[in-house]
Design a protein around this motif. Structure first.
Motif, PDB file in Angstrom:
ATOM      1  N   ALA A  57       0.821  -1.204   0.000  1.00  0.00           N
ATOM      2  CA  ALA A  57       0.000   0.000   0.000  1.00  0.00           C
ATOM      3  C   ALA A  57       0.859   1.259   0.000  1.00  0.00           C
ATOM      4  O   ALA A  57       0.345   2.353  -0.210  1.00  0.00           O
ATOM      5  N   TRP A  58       2.169   1.127   0.252  1.00  0.00           N
ATOM      6  CA  TRP A  58       3.022   2.307   0.292  1.00  0.00           C
ATOM      7  C   TRP A  58       3.273   2.823  -1.116  1.00  0.00           C
ATOM      8  O   TRP A  58       3.761   2.093  -1.984  1.00  0.00           O
ATOM      9  N   THR A  59       2.957   4.093  -1.359  1.00  0.00           N
ATOM     10  CA  THR A  59       3.194   4.727  -2.658  1.00  0.00           C
ATOM     11  C   THR A  59       3.964   6.026  -2.532  1.00  0.00           C
ATOM     12  O   THR A  59       4.266   6.652  -3.544  1.00  0.00           O
TER      13      THR A  59
ATOM     14  N   ARG B  11      -0.685   6.303   4.050  1.00  0.00           N
ATOM     15  CA  ARG B  11      -1.648   5.824   3.054  1.00  0.00           C
ATOM     16  C   ARG B  11      -2.971   6.540   3.249  1.00  0.00           C
ATOM     17  O   ARG B  11      -3.222   7.167   4.282  1.00  0.00           O
TER      18      ARG B  11
ATOM     19  N   GLN C 148       9.249   6.242   3.713  1.00  0.00           N
ATOM     20  CA  GLN C 148       8.815   5.080   4.474  1.00  0.00           C
ATOM     21  C   GLN C 148       9.994   4.639   5.335  1.00  0.00           C
ATOM     22  O   GLN C 148      11.143   4.980   5.050  1.00  0.00           O
TER      23      GLN C 148
ATOM     24  N   ALA D 228      -2.104  -3.359   3.462  1.00  0.00           N
ATOM     25  CA  ALA D 228      -2.340  -1.973   3.890  1.00  0.00           C
ATOM     26  C   ALA D 228      -1.980  -1.728   5.338  1.00  0.00           C
ATOM     27  O   ALA D 228      -1.971  -0.578   5.789  1.00  0.00           O
TER      28      ALA D 228
END
Length: 220
Positions: free
Chosen positions: A2-4, A73, A20, A111
């Motif tokens: 889920a990390w963008t 997120r 992150q 997530a």
């Protein structure tokens, strides 16, 4: 995952990404014999991970190394009139065996669980030492250093947190306010005209990596 790198801020008028942080550690396990004389029900207990998962494993499974990813997120539990994208600080935890030759991380890559709501930006700096010189660098700058890279002695974490409740159209809250998040002077992306305003605050924390201080040679 889920990390963008999602973020609600700009640096010099340009949209930037959040950082992150991924860590791994072996808990200090204790052997739980369940109060019985047999060993078939014995387990290793190492506390809980950042998602609240109980770290308890049978002797057959064995002790596990815990991997935890902290990241921003989107939060789907949000009001329809919130400006920008409602973001939250989340943590995703996984594990792999201490022994053997593991090829995958179990329970990792989703997530995660929200641990702090309404965070507009996350920044991470790494404290490194070259001889007597100590400095903090970004993850990207650290990875660009020639090998062997200096050991990481500490970390600095910075977040830009936003209030959950609005303050209406208070003129004291400027949409172009500059926030110093560690080494970055950021502004929040301009919300739509007439949008309600929120109070924001920078929160920082410096964490020493204690096991990095041992076994250092003189001058290192």
């Amino acid at each position: 995952p889920a990390w963008t790198g999602v973020s609600n801020v700009q640096l010099g008028g340009v949209d930037i990404l959040s950082d992150q942080l991924v860590t791994q550690y072996t808990p200090q396990y204790v052997l739980d014999d369940k109060g019985t004389i047999v060993t078939t029900d014995d387990t290793w207990f190492g506390g809980f991970d950042c998602e609240g998962g109980r770290l308890e494993f049978s002797l057959a499974v064995g002790r596990q190394v815990i991997v935890q990813r902290y990241f921003l997120r989107a939060d789907t539990n949000a009001s329809a009139n919130e400006p920008n994208q409602p973001l939250a600080l989340a943590c995703d935890a996984g594990r792999y065996p201490v022994s053997g030759d593991p090829t995958a991380i179990t329970g990792y890559g989703d997530a995660g669980e929200i641990i702090m709501k309404r965070v507009d930006h996350l920044r991470v700096l790494l404290g490194i030492q070259n001889g007597i010189n100590w400095r903090y660098v970004s993850v990207a700058d650290y990875m660009s250093l020639a090998s062997p890279r200096p050991r990481i002695m500490s970390m600095q974490l910075g977040i830009l947190a936003r209030s959950a409740q609005t303050v209406g159209a208070d003129s004291a809250i400027a949409n172009n306010q500059v926030f110093q998040v560690l080494d970055q002077a950021v502004t929040v992306k301009a919300p739509p005209t007439g949008t309600q305003k929120y109070v924001r605050q920078v929160v920082t924390q410096t964490v020493a990596i204690r096991n990095s201080f041992g076994e250092r040679g003189r001058g290192q």
